[in-house]
Design a protein around this motif. Structure first.
Motif, mmCIF file in Angstrom:
data_model
loop_
_atom_site.group_PDB
_atom_site.id
_atom_site.type_symbol
_atom_site.label_atom_id
_atom_site.label_comp_id
_atom_site.label_asym_id
_atom_site.label_seq_id
_atom_site.Cartn_x
_atom_site.Cartn_y
_atom_site.Cartn_z
ATOM 1 N N MET A 123 0.836 -1.184 0.000
ATOM 2 C CA MET A 123 0.000 0.000 0.000
ATOM 3 C C MET A 123 0.884 1.252 0.000
ATOM 4 N N THR A 124 0.311 2.337 -0.416
ATOM 5 C CA THR A 124 1.060 3.592 -0.477
ATOM 6 C C THR A 124 1.124 4.254 0.894
ATOM 7 N N ARG A 125 2.039 5.187 1.013
ATOM 8 C CA ARG A 125 2.161 5.973 2.242
ATOM 9 C C ARG A 125 0.830 6.644 2.557
ATOM 10 N N GLU A 126 0.194 7.231 1.549
ATOM 11 C CA GLU A 126 -1.059 7.941 1.747
ATOM 12 C C GLU A 126 -2.150 6.998 2.248
ATOM 13 N N HIS A 127 -2.197 5.786 1.705
ATOM 14 C CA HIS A 127 -3.193 4.810 2.146
ATOM 15 C C HIS A 127 -2.946 4.432 3.606
ATOM 16 N N ASN A 128 -1.684 4.229 3.974
ATOM 17 C CA ASN A 128 -1.359 3.880 5.355
ATOM 18 C C ASN A 128 -1.760 4.995 6.318
ATOM 19 N N VAL A 129 -1.520 6.238 5.940
ATOM 20 C CA VAL A 129 -1.908 7.377 6.785
ATOM 21 C C VAL A 129 -3.428 7.427 6.922
ATOM 22 N N ARG A 130 -4.149 7.227 5.826
ATOM 23 C CA ARG A 130 -5.622 7.217 5.889
ATOM 24 C C ARG A 130 -6.116 6.118 6.827
ATOM 25 N N THR A 131 -5.476 4.964 6.790
ATOM 26 C CA THR A 131 -5.881 3.855 7.658
ATOM 27 C C THR A 131 -5.714 4.230 9.125
ATOM 28 N N VAL A 132 -4.581 4.820 9.474
ATOM 29 C CA VAL A 132 -4.345 5.210 10.859
ATOM 30 C C VAL A 132 -5.302 6.329 11.275
ATOM 31 N N ALA B 295 4.904 9.419 8.432
ATOM 32 C CA ALA B 295 4.857 8.109 7.783
ATOM 33 C C ALA B 295 6.088 7.916 6.911
ATOM 34 N N GLU B 296 6.612 6.709 6.985
ATOM 35 C CA GLU B 296 7.728 6.324 6.127
ATOM 36 C C GLU B 296 7.635 4.833 5.891
ATOM 37 N N GLY B 297 7.679 4.452 4.640
ATOM 38 C CA GLY B 297 7.571 3.036 4.313
ATOM 39 C C GLY B 297 6.258 2.471 4.828
ATOM 40 N N ASP B 298 6.342 1.356 5.541
ATOM 41 C CA ASP B 298 5.126 0.733 6.052
ATOM 42 C C ASP B 298 4.842 1.101 7.512
ATOM 43 N N HIS B 299 5.488 2.167 8.025
ATOM 44 C CA HIS B 299 5.279 2.619 9.398
ATOM 45 C C HIS B 299 4.616 3.996 9.428
ATOM 46 N N VAL B 300 3.691 4.162 10.385
ATOM 47 C CA VAL B 300 3.028 5.442 10.598
ATOM 48 C C VAL B 300 3.066 5.745 12.087
ATOM 49 N N ALA B 301 3.586 6.917 12.439
ATOM 50 C CA ALA B 301 3.593 7.384 13.819
ATOM 51 C C ALA B 301 2.481 8.410 13.983
ATOM 52 N N LEU B 302 1.704 8.245 15.027
ATOM 53 C CA LEU B 302 0.582 9.138 15.311
ATOM 54 C C LEU B 302 0.726 9.664 16.734
ATOM 55 N N GLU C 146 -7.646 15.838 29.712
ATOM 56 C CA GLU C 146 -6.996 15.960 28.410
ATOM 57 C C GLU C 146 -5.562 15.516 28.590
ATOM 58 N N THR C 147 -5.083 14.723 27.676
ATOM 59 C CA THR C 147 -3.697 14.278 27.706
ATOM 60 C C THR C 147 -3.297 13.869 26.299
ATOM 61 N N CYS C 148 -2.044 13.519 26.143
ATOM 62 C CA CYS C 148 -1.526 13.090 24.844
ATOM 63 C C CYS C 148 -1.204 11.606 24.861
ATOM 64 N N GLY C 149 -1.228 11.019 23.700
ATOM 65 C CA GLY C 149 -0.831 9.637 23.512
ATOM 66 C C GLY C 149 -0.119 9.518 22.184
ATOM 67 N N MET C 150 0.466 8.357 21.963
ATOM 68 C CA MET C 150 1.106 8.111 20.674
ATOM 69 C C MET C 150 0.954 6.650 20.304
ATOM 70 N N GLN C 151 1.001 6.412 19.014
ATOM 71 C CA GLN C 151 0.977 5.054 18.501
ATOM 72 C C GLN C 151 1.875 4.987 17.279
ATOM 73 N N MET C 152 2.713 3.970 17.274
ATOM 74 C CA MET C 152 3.505 3.646 16.084
ATOM 75 C C MET C 152 2.890 2.385 15.506
ATOM 76 N N SER C 153 2.624 2.408 14.226
ATOM 77 C CA SER C 153 1.989 1.274 13.567
ATOM 78 C C SER C 153 2.837 0.791 12.405
ATOM 79 N N ARG C 154 2.865 -0.525 12.236
ATOM 80 C CA ARG C 154 3.395 -1.111 11.007
ATOM 81 C C ARG C 154 2.216 -1.719 10.279
ATOM 82 N N LEU C 155 2.090 -1.355 9.016
ATOM 83 C CA LEU C 155 0.956 -1.809 8.228
ATOM 84 C C LEU C 155 1.392 -2.801 7.158
ATOM 85 N N ALA C 156 0.496 -3.717 6.852
ATOM 86 C CA ALA C 156 0.677 -4.664 5.753
ATOM 87 C C ALA C 156 -0.700 -4.918 5.152
#
Length: 138
Positions: A1-10, A72-79, A102-112
């Protein structure tokens, strides 16, 4: 999938959580999800993530996640996201306080194949407990 698709998924994760459509999280997460940071009481994998968000929304019925940063880079997306809500149910054993957090969180995802198959994440639960006026050990 493309970088843009991975970002949309997240980003879709934020939409589904904000709508409390946890039965549709399979649009974002693969059933074979490897969760590197599961919440112990929920267990890992897809089912654990689904239980986590359902329980979080029971504690904070007006739960809202808002994107701060996406990289996002490659198959990874950081949010990086902001979480807000008013506690109306139990959170980590703390009865409802009616307090807004209110607080912050983060998620790193690897997509396939268009789904998150690995995740790493953190939410500042101690900050949430502090905002609920719960004393936490230092």
């Amino acid at each position: 999938m493309t970088r843009e698709h991975n970002v949309r998924t997240v980003r879709r994760l934020l939409e589904l959580v904000n709508k409390q459509e946890f039965d549709r999280l399979d649009e974002v997460y693969g059933y074979d999800l490897v969760d590197h940071d599961p919440v112990p009481e929920h267990g890992g994998g897809f089912d654990g993530v689904q239980r986590y968000f359902a329980d979080l929304s029971e504690a904070f019925p007006d739960l809202h996640l808002e994107e701060d940063v996406v990289i996002a880079e490659g198959d990874h997306v950081a949010l990086v996201y902001r979480l807000s809500g008013t506690q109306r149910g139990r959170f980590h054993g703390v009865a409802a306080t009616g307090r807004r957090v209110e607080t912050c969180g983060m998620q790193m995802s690897r997509l396939a194949d268009g789904k998150v198959v690995e995740r790493w994440g953190a939410l500042d639960d101690l900050a949430i407990l502090g905002r609920l006026n719960v004393s936490v050990p230092s």
